[in-house]
Scaffold this motif. Structure first.
Motif, PDB file in Angstrom:
ATOM      1  N   SER A   1      49.349  50.426 -99.226  1.00  0.00           N
ATOM      2  CA  SER A   1      48.358  51.026 -98.211  1.00  0.00           C
ATOM      3  C   SER A   1      48.752  52.130 -97.379  1.00  0.00           C
ATOM      4  N   SER A   2      49.858  51.658 -96.851  1.00  0.00           N
ATOM      5  CA  SER A   2      50.581  52.518 -95.852  1.00  0.00           C
ATOM      6  C   SER A   2      50.857  53.845 -96.294  1.00  0.00           C
TER       7      SER A   2
ATOM      8  N   SER B   1      39.836  47.133 -89.918  1.00  0.00           N
ATOM      9  CA  SER B   1      39.679  46.660 -91.164  1.00  0.00           C
ATOM     10  C   SER B   1      40.233  47.610 -92.057  1.00  0.00           C
ATOM     11  N   LEU B   2      40.875  47.279 -93.631  1.00  0.00           N
ATOM     12  CA  LEU B   2      41.412  48.336 -94.433  1.00  0.00           C
ATOM     13  C   LEU B   2      40.325  49.444 -94.523  1.00  0.00           C
TER      14      LEU B   2
ATOM     15  N   TYR C   1      49.771  46.761 -92.071  1.00  0.00           N
ATOM     16  CA  TYR C   1      49.229  47.003 -93.353  1.00  0.00           C
ATOM     17  C   TYR C   1      50.426  47.003 -94.455  1.00  0.00           C
TER      18      TYR C   1
ATOM     19  N   SER D   1      51.838  48.418 -88.309  1.00  0.00           N
ATOM     20  CA  SER D   1      50.780  48.085 -87.877  1.00  0.00           C
ATOM     21  C   SER D   1      50.077  46.832 -88.240  1.00  0.00           C
TER      22      SER D   1
ATOM     23  N   PHE E   1      47.724  56.020 -97.111  1.00  0.00           N
ATOM     24  CA  PHE E   1      47.181  56.765 -96.116  1.00  0.00           C
ATOM     25  C   PHE E   1      47.611  58.218 -96.161  1.00  0.00           C
TER      26      PHE E   1
ATOM     27  N   THR F   1      39.805  51.725 -91.745  1.00  0.00           N
ATOM     28  CA  THR F   1      40.981  52.559 -91.351  1.00  0.00           C
ATOM     29  C   THR F   1      41.220  53.734 -92.251  1.00  0.00           C
ATOM     30  N   TYR F   2      40.680  53.579 -93.489  1.00  0.00           N
ATOM     31  CA  TYR F   2      40.687  54.418 -94.650  1.00  0.00           C
ATOM     32  C   TYR F   2      39.749  55.601 -94.274  1.00  0.00           C
TER      33      TYR F   2
ATOM     34  N   MET G   1      51.582  52.860 -90.047  1.00  0.00           N
ATOM     35  CA  MET G   1      50.990  52.102 -90.656  1.00  0.00           C
ATOM     36  C   MET G   1      51.305  50.768 -91.071  1.00  0.00           C
TER      37      MET G   1
ATOM     38  N   HIS H   1      43.730  48.061 -84.709  1.00  0.00           N
ATOM     39  CA  HIS H   1      44.119  47.307 -86.256  1.00  0.00           C
ATOM     40  C   HIS H   1      42.482  47.341 -86.467  1.00  0.00           C
TER      41      HIS H   1
END
Length: 455
Positions: free
Chosen positions: A284-285, A335-336, A280, A278, A288, A339-340, A275, A333
């Protein structure tokens, strides 16, 4: 159909055993996920000199250590029982964490992860077998799911340490926290964990076997359900896996387990770094990994109850397909927030798909062969656990981090196909005049490790 639970054999009677195994698997999950949680920090540590390819290889050393540990535990359990092997397993992976915390170079760090793998190797299937033996027959999948929530709580704890302790004090302190199991779990296991009635009977201790069964509301174990002693007994148990009624289903279960463990250990090791590559951020990574383990907790509860109603094979097949879809979505990819959400729902399916493969073994083998069947399903599956971290690491080292998501999607589809074919294999055996093993009518008897019967 499984017999009804008796008033003396309910979830309440298994609760003490489940709690102890839950604690042991919690620390297992914490140790396995620690590496992935701190890997981005380790790659940035110039003093350690760790590269992506080496990081992937070390991840495979851990799972290879698990395989070696499982082979060893398979023999030791026959001699000394489950409780001593469980205690030794916790002690070993705690010692491995201490070696990692003090390692000055990748080689020594890898040796620590291998040592930890030796301890982790027999722990998970051993706890599964213990809980399956003590669980009420009609709550087998639910109890298994409850146990496996601990792995993901442990993964969340590892991620929390990676998010808080690693940036503030350094990644080494996260591994020092991995020594805690030796201090907390070992004394509790020594004092409170009962020995398996099946093991006690196999050791010729009939009185203790009956007393333990009576104490926990279990039916008294018989010689048919107890493990055969010695090398000949283990060889006969392995031959039973390829009896006419199960010879086609056995390799399908192995393949499903291979795909499932490739997913579990590949994701646990590489998700944060993939991540990060990618685009992030670091926080955040790593987060995840926390989110996917939270999804795993929900998934275990859902899968356990659903499998008790619709069958473990169906649930596992559907869960594998959904995992493949989630892996493909993560390759884009998003949005945050999106993705969450994808990571969370993927966690719901990913981990419990593999656990339901374990639960499905009880529909394939007769009671006397289920312990060995489970041991081989988990043991052969470890080759996927070895391959996954190495393969994704090799892709990342070549600048193809995102290809790891494709690998995970293919593994999900492979697992779905394999487990879905198991009922067809059993029907084929019936058509050839062989009666497939009846569905589980009671808990698994006898000791089991990931490679029980292999040595």
């Amino acid at each position: 159909m499984s017999p009804p639970d008796t008033p003396r054999h309910t979830l309440r009677t298994v609760a003490p055993v489940l709690a102890l195994c839950w604690l042991a698997v919690f620390f297992d999950g914490m140790d396995v996920n620690i590496y992935g949680a701190v890997l981005p920090h380790m790659l940035e540590d110039g003093g350690l000199g760790l590269g992506k390819a080496t990081a992937g290889t070390i991840g495979s050393w851990t799972t290879f250590g698990m395989l070696v540990g499982a082979l060893t535990a398979g023999n030791i359990t026959d001699w000394v029982g489950r409780r001593p092997v469980l205690v030794a397993s916790v002690s070993l992976f705690s010692a491995g964490s201490a070696v990692c915390a003090s390692a000055a170079n990748p080689a020594l760090f890898g040796a620590g992860r291998f040592l930890a793998g030796l301890g982790l190797g027999g722990l998970m299937p051993l706890c599964l077998a213990i809980v399956m033996e003590f669980a009420p027959p009609r709550r087998l999948a639910l109890t298994t799911g409850l146990l496996m929530t601990s792995y993901h709580v442990g993964g969340m704890a590892a991620t929390g340490l990676g998010l808080t302790l690693a940036p503030a004090a350094g990644w080494r302190w996260v591994f020092w926290a991995g020594v805690i199991p030796a201090v907390i779990a070992v004394p509790l296991l020594l004092r409170l964990m009962p020995e398996s009635p099946g093991v006690l009977l196999a050791q010729g201790r009939r009185d203790r076997a009956d007393a333990t069964a009576d104490r926990y509301g279990l039916p008294r174990v018989t010689r048919v359900a107890a493990p055969a002693a010695g090398a000949k007994g283990r060889l006969d148990a392995v031959r039973a896996l390829f009896a006419p009624e199960s010879r086609f289903a056995t390799p399908l279960l192995w393949l499903a387990s291979f795909c499932g463990l490739l997913l579990v250990y590949g994701v646990s090791t590489w998700l944060p770094q993939m991540m990060l590559a990618s685009g992030y951020g670091m926080t955040s990574s790593v987060s995840f990994l926390l989110v996917i383990n939270a999804g795993g907790i929900v998934g275990m509860l859902i899968a356990g109850r659903t499998a008790d109603r619709y069958g473990a094979v169906r649930v596992s097949a559907v869960w594998f397909v959904l995992t493949a879809a989630g892996a493909l979505l993560l390759q884009a990819h998003l949005s945050l927030a999106a993705t969450y959400a994808v990571v969370a729902v993927t966690g719901i399916w990913l981990f419990s798909a593999q656990v339901m493969v374990y639960a499905a073994t009880s529909t394939v083998y007769p009671e006397s062969a289920r312990a060995t069947g489970l041991g081989w399903v988990t043991g052969v599956g470890r080759s996927g656990a070895v391959l996954g971290p190495w393969l994704v690491g090799a892709l990342a080292d070549g600048g193809h981090d995102s290809w790891g998501f494709t690998v995970f999607a293919l593994a999900g589809l492979g697992g779905a196909i394999a487990i879905a074919l198991v009922p067809l294999a059993r029907r084929a055996a019936r058509g050839a005049g062989h009666d497939p093993a009846p569905p589980a009518t009671g808990p698994v008897r006898g000791p089991v490790t990931e490679a029980d019967g292999q040595a």
